[in-house]
Scaffold this motif. Structure first.
Motif, PDB file in Angstrom:
ATOM      1  N   VAL A   5      35.866   0.862  19.531  1.00  0.00           N
ATOM      2  CA  VAL A   5      36.427  -0.132  19.052  1.00  0.00           C
ATOM      3  C   VAL A   5      36.733  -0.040  17.598  1.00  0.00           C
ATOM      4  O   VAL A   5      35.659   0.042  16.887  1.00  0.00           O
ATOM      5  CB  VAL A   5      35.757  -1.429  19.464  1.00  0.00           C
ATOM      6  CG1 VAL A   5      36.137  -2.738  18.710  1.00  0.00           C
ATOM      7  CG2 VAL A   5      35.458  -1.602  20.728  1.00  0.00           C
ATOM      8  N   ARG A  60      38.302  -1.801  14.057  1.00  0.00           N
ATOM      9  CA  ARG A  60      38.815  -3.042  13.490  1.00  0.00           C
ATOM     10  C   ARG A  60      39.441  -3.085  12.071  1.00  0.00           C
ATOM     11  O   ARG A  60      38.861  -2.375  11.440  1.00  0.00           O
ATOM     12  CB  ARG A  60      37.560  -4.143  13.124  1.00  0.00           C
ATOM     13  CG  ARG A  60      38.050  -5.536  12.830  1.00  0.00           C
ATOM     14  CD  ARG A  60      36.873  -6.451  12.493  1.00  0.00           C
ATOM     15  NE  ARG A  60      37.440  -7.692  11.977  1.00  0.00           N
ATOM     16  CZ  ARG A  60      37.960  -7.992  10.616  1.00  0.00           C
ATOM     17  NH1 ARG A  60      38.204  -6.728   9.991  1.00  0.00           N
ATOM     18  NH2 ARG A  60      38.397  -9.157  10.370  1.00  0.00           N
ATOM     19  N   THR A  77      41.746  -6.041  16.072  1.00  0.00           N
ATOM     20  CA  THR A  77      40.725  -5.091  16.871  1.00  0.00           C
ATOM     21  C   THR A  77      41.561  -4.134  17.725  1.00  0.00           C
ATOM     22  O   THR A  77      42.378  -4.740  18.559  1.00  0.00           O
ATOM     23  CB  THR A  77      39.989  -5.887  17.683  1.00  0.00           C
ATOM     24  OG1 THR A  77      39.184  -7.034  16.548  1.00  0.00           O
ATOM     25  CG2 THR A  77      38.977  -4.943  18.214  1.00  0.00           C
TER      26      THR A  77
END
Length: 152
Positions: A20, A22, A45
């Motif tokens: 992940v 961001r 994101t």
């Protein structure tokens, strides 16, 4: 639960956390896979492939400044500031690391071509310098927004 199962769960959670990415507002990140650009990550994101993808450049879309010192003639030194920003991150990604050098060399070339300018013509020189820089930098997705000159 066995130690092997617990280790596997922790490894999978760590891998998911690394997957992940961001991207903060006002930035764009270029994503590379095997050393080649894949796509740009816009603010927000994103999920990426953690072992294959990496962020190549973090491109700030806000304004940047570059201070320079140059000598226009043998007796006249010029100091100034160039304010610039990235308008097209797709184009700028390839040259973002050399952007300061591109702008600095463009400033020096344009100032040496304009050696007969006096202090009274500083605004006109700055306007011509901005126009000249933008002609060279436009193809790279970068734009000069303002040039300030100070005679030393």
């Amino acid at each position: 639960m066995t130690v092997l199962t617990l280790t596997l769960i922790i490894a999978l959670l760590a891998l998911a956390a690394v997957a992940v990415k961001r991207v903060p507002a006002g930035q764009v990140h270029s994503l590379y896979r095997h050393g080649k650009p894949v796509r740009l990550l816009q603010p927000g994101t994103h999920v990426v492939l953690p072992l294959l993808d990496r962020v190549g450049h973090r491109i700030d879309l806000g304004g940047r400044t570059l201070r320079f010192d140059a000598s226009m003639a043998e007796t006249q030194a010029v100091h100034g500031t160039v304010y610039w920003q990235v308008l097209e991150p797709e184009r700028a990604d390839a040259v973002i690391e050399q952007a300061d050098q591109l702008i600095r060399s463009g400033v020096l070339d344009a100032l040496h071509a304009d050696t007969e300018a006096s202090q009274a013509e500083r605004r006109e020189v700055a306007a011509r310098l901005k126009c000249s820089l933008n002609q060279h930098l436009r193809e790279n997705g970068v734009m000069v927004t303002r040039v300030e000159l100070e005679a030393a």
